[in-house]
Motif scaffolding. Structure first.
Motif, PDB file in Angstrom:
ATOM      1  N   LEU A  50       0.808  -1.217   0.000  1.00  0.00           N
ATOM      2  CA  LEU A  50       0.000   0.000   0.000  1.00  0.00           C
ATOM      3  C   LEU A  50       0.843   1.271   0.000  1.00  0.00           C
ATOM      4  O   LEU A  50       0.325   2.358   0.238  1.00  0.00           O
ATOM      5  CB  LEU A  50      -0.957  -0.002   1.191  1.00  0.00           C
ATOM      6  CG  LEU A  50      -2.069  -1.038   1.102  1.00  0.00           C
ATOM      7  CD1 LEU A  50      -2.855  -1.089   2.407  1.00  0.00           C
ATOM      8  CD2 LEU A  50      -2.988  -0.774  -0.071  1.00  0.00           C
ATOM      9  N   GLY A  51       2.122   1.146  -0.279  1.00  0.00           N
ATOM     10  CA  GLY A  51       2.991   2.318  -0.418  1.00  0.00           C
ATOM     11  C   GLY A  51       2.920   3.249   0.776  1.00  0.00           C
ATOM     12  O   GLY A  51       3.108   2.830   1.916  1.00  0.00           O
ATOM     13  N   SER A  52       2.621   4.513   0.515  1.00  0.00           N
ATOM     14  CA  SER A  52       2.607   5.527   1.578  1.00  0.00           C
ATOM     15  C   SER A  52       1.467   5.315   2.579  1.00  0.00           C
ATOM     16  O   SER A  52       1.444   5.964   3.626  1.00  0.00           O
ATOM     17  CB  SER A  52       2.508   6.927   0.972  1.00  0.00           C
ATOM     18  OG  SER A  52       1.284   7.086   0.284  1.00  0.00           O
ATOM     19  N   TRP A  53       0.575   4.411   2.307  1.00  0.00           N
ATOM     20  CA  TRP A  53      -0.509   4.100   3.240  1.00  0.00           C
ATOM     21  C   TRP A  53      -0.076   3.104   4.311  1.00  0.00           C
ATOM     22  O   TRP A  53      -0.749   2.954   5.327  1.00  0.00           O
ATOM     23  CB  TRP A  53      -1.695   3.509   2.484  1.00  0.00           C
ATOM     24  CG  TRP A  53      -2.578   4.524   1.824  1.00  0.00           C
ATOM     25  CD1 TRP A  53      -2.210   5.713   1.288  1.00  0.00           C
ATOM     26  CD2 TRP A  53      -3.977   4.404   1.648  1.00  0.00           C
ATOM     27  NE1 TRP A  53      -3.296   6.340   0.766  1.00  0.00           N
ATOM     28  CE2 TRP A  53      -4.397   5.558   0.968  1.00  0.00           C
ATOM     29  CE3 TRP A  53      -4.907   3.438   1.967  1.00  0.00           C
ATOM     30  CZ2 TRP A  53      -5.729   5.766   0.627  1.00  0.00           C
ATOM     31  CZ3 TRP A  53      -6.223   3.643   1.618  1.00  0.00           C
ATOM     32  CH2 TRP A  53      -6.629   4.810   0.962  1.00  0.00           C
ATOM     33  N   GLU A  54       1.024   2.407   4.099  1.00  0.00           N
ATOM     34  CA  GLU A  54       1.465   1.361   5.033  1.00  0.00           C
ATOM     35  C   GLU A  54       1.621   1.914   6.435  1.00  0.00           C
ATOM     36  O   GLU A  54       2.247   2.965   6.646  1.00  0.00           O
ATOM     37  CB  GLU A  54       2.812   0.768   4.590  1.00  0.00           C
ATOM     38  CG  GLU A  54       2.749  -0.043   3.325  1.00  0.00           C
ATOM     39  CD  GLU A  54       2.059  -1.384   3.484  1.00  0.00           C
ATOM     40  OE1 GLU A  54       1.979  -1.916   4.614  1.00  0.00           O
ATOM     41  OE2 GLU A  54       1.597  -1.903   2.462  1.00  0.00           O
ATOM     42  N   GLY A  55       1.064   1.206   7.414  1.00  0.00           N
ATOM     43  CA  GLY A  55       1.232   1.533   8.811  1.00  0.00           C
ATOM     44  C   GLY A  55       0.442   2.725   9.308  1.00  0.00           C
ATOM     45  O   GLY A  55       0.582   3.129  10.459  1.00  0.00           O
ATOM     46  N   ARG A  56      -0.391   3.308   8.457  1.00  0.00           N
ATOM     47  CA  ARG A  56      -1.149   4.491   8.858  1.00  0.00           C
ATOM     48  C   ARG A  56      -2.557   4.098   9.305  1.00  0.00           C
ATOM     49  O   ARG A  56      -3.121   3.118   8.835  1.00  0.00           O
ATOM     50  CB  ARG A  56      -1.202   5.482   7.702  1.00  0.00           C
ATOM     51  CG  ARG A  56       0.212   5.970   7.347  1.00  0.00           C
ATOM     52  CD  ARG A  56       0.240   6.941   6.225  1.00  0.00           C
ATOM     53  NE  ARG A  56      -0.475   8.155   6.574  1.00  0.00           N
ATOM     54  CZ  ARG A  56      -0.862   9.042   5.661  1.00  0.00           C
ATOM     55  NH1 ARG A  56      -0.600   8.858   4.389  1.00  0.00           N
ATOM     56  NH2 ARG A  56      -1.514  10.115   6.037  1.00  0.00           N
ATOM     57  N   ALA A  57      -3.134   4.883  10.177  1.00  0.00           N
ATOM     58  CA  ALA A  57      -4.475   4.633  10.701  1.00  0.00           C
ATOM     59  C   ALA A  57      -5.530   4.918   9.632  1.00  0.00           C
ATOM     60  O   ALA A  57      -5.390   5.866   8.847  1.00  0.00           O
ATOM     61  CB  ALA A  57      -4.733   5.495  11.933  1.00  0.00           C
ATOM     62  N   LYS A  58      -6.576   4.105   9.628  1.00  0.00           N
ATOM     63  CA  LYS A  58      -7.654   4.297   8.653  1.00  0.00           C
ATOM     64  C   LYS A  58      -8.288   5.682   8.791  1.00  0.00           C
ATOM     65  O   LYS A  58      -8.593   6.326   7.782  1.00  0.00           O
ATOM     66  CB  LYS A  58      -8.715   3.211   8.823  1.00  0.00           C
ATOM     67  CG  LYS A  58      -8.229   1.852   8.408  1.00  0.00           C
ATOM     68  CD  LYS A  58      -9.291   0.797   8.646  1.00  0.00           C
ATOM     69  CE  LYS A  58      -8.756  -0.577   8.280  1.00  0.00           C
ATOM     70  NZ  LYS A  58      -9.759  -1.620   8.524  1.00  0.00           N
ATOM     71  N   ALA A  59      -8.480   6.137  10.019  1.00  0.00           N
ATOM     72  CA  ALA A  59      -9.092   7.452  10.225  1.00  0.00           C
ATOM     73  C   ALA A  59      -8.238   8.557   9.607  1.00  0.00           C
ATOM     74  O   ALA A  59      -8.764   9.511   9.014  1.00  0.00           O
ATOM     75  CB  ALA A  59      -9.294   7.705  11.720  1.00  0.00           C
ATOM     76  N   PRO A  86      -2.793  -0.797  -6.075  1.00  0.00           N
ATOM     77  CA  PRO A  86      -2.292  -1.909  -5.262  1.00  0.00           C
ATOM     78  C   PRO A  86      -3.115  -3.187  -5.349  1.00  0.00           C
ATOM     79  O   PRO A  86      -2.554  -4.287  -5.333  1.00  0.00           O
ATOM     80  CB  PRO A  86      -2.297  -1.361  -3.834  1.00  0.00           C
ATOM     81  CG  PRO A  86      -2.566   0.086  -3.935  1.00  0.00           C
ATOM     82  CD  PRO A  86      -3.070   0.384  -5.292  1.00  0.00           C
ATOM     83  N   ILE A  87      -4.431  -3.061  -5.431  1.00  0.00           N
ATOM     84  CA  ILE A  87      -5.270  -4.262  -5.501  1.00  0.00           C
ATOM     85  C   ILE A  87      -5.033  -4.986  -6.821  1.00  0.00           C
ATOM     86  O   ILE A  87      -4.871  -6.207  -6.860  1.00  0.00           O
ATOM     87  CB  ILE A  87      -6.765  -3.913  -5.341  1.00  0.00           C
ATOM     88  CG1 ILE A  87      -7.024  -3.179  -4.026  1.00  0.00           C
ATOM     89  CG2 ILE A  87      -7.636  -5.153  -5.487  1.00  0.00           C
ATOM     90  CD1 ILE A  87      -6.815  -4.002  -2.785  1.00  0.00           C
ATOM     91  N   VAL A  88      -4.960  -4.240  -7.901  1.00  0.00           N
ATOM     92  CA  VAL A  88      -4.703  -4.827  -9.215  1.00  0.00           C
ATOM     93  C   VAL A  88      -3.339  -5.505  -9.225  1.00  0.00           C
ATOM     94  O   VAL A  88      -3.184  -6.622  -9.729  1.00  0.00           O
ATOM     95  CB  VAL A  88      -4.815  -3.761 -10.331  1.00  0.00           C
ATOM     96  CG1 VAL A  88      -4.380  -4.321 -11.676  1.00  0.00           C
ATOM     97  CG2 VAL A  88      -6.234  -3.200 -10.400  1.00  0.00           C
ATOM     98  N   GLU A  89      -2.338  -4.836  -8.640  1.00  0.00           N
ATOM     99  CA  GLU A  89      -0.991  -5.427  -8.574  1.00  0.00           C
ATOM    100  C   GLU A  89      -0.985  -6.723  -7.763  1.00  0.00           C
ATOM    101  O   GLU A  89      -0.330  -7.693  -8.142  1.00  0.00           O
ATOM    102  CB  GLU A  89      -0.003  -4.426  -7.962  1.00  0.00           C
ATOM    103  CG  GLU A  89       0.303  -3.250  -8.851  1.00  0.00           C
ATOM    104  CD  GLU A  89       1.181  -2.207  -8.173  1.00  0.00           C
ATOM    105  OE1 GLU A  89       1.537  -2.378  -6.983  1.00  0.00           O
ATOM    106  OE2 GLU A  89       1.505  -1.212  -8.837  1.00  0.00           O
TER     107      GLU A  89
END
Length: 131
Positions: A50-59, A86-89
């Protein structure tokens, strides 16, 4: 552990994601089933990136990127993070890297009746392999 409920199912081969969470799960499985074969690590079994989304809170993500977050929830194939889908990959990796290896080994094993194939990977990759 889930594997302990398999009773006398003979596991002939084990494939493992290279990521720590899957390796930790495998170690837990070994507590109940020390007879498991030494795993083969397959890079294609790693979790979604998830690239820059990794480890970040959903909120936090929902607040910063509401449109992308909504796409993730409603139309995951259209979700774009850091210029990538990311899902396609993930689905492509499951189709082109992980599945052919697992299928080839399982087909050969079925002919020899050696036993089951255990795959220790991550939720989204597991879903991609099953669909």
């Amino acid at each position: 552990a889930a594997l302990a409920r398999l009773g006398d199912v003979r596991v002939a081969r084990t494939f493992l994601s290279p990521l720590a969470r899957a390796q930790q799960t495998h170690e837990i499985l070994l507590l109940d089933r020390p007879d498991l074969p030494t795993p083969t690590t397959l890079d294609g079994l790693r979790e979604i990136d998830l690239g820059s989304w990794e480890g970040r809170a959903k909120a936090e993500l929902r607040a910063e990127q509401p449109d992308v977050y909504a796409a993730w929830q409603c139309d995951p194939l259209a979700m774009v993070v850091d210029g990538r889908k990311p899902i396609v990959e993930l689905w492509e990796r499951a189709r082109s890297a992980a599945w052919p290896t697992l299928r080839a080994v399982d087909t050969a094993a079925a002919e020899d009746d050696e036993g089951a194939t255990l795959v220790v990977c991550h939720g989204s990759l597991g879903q991609a392999l099953l669909c």
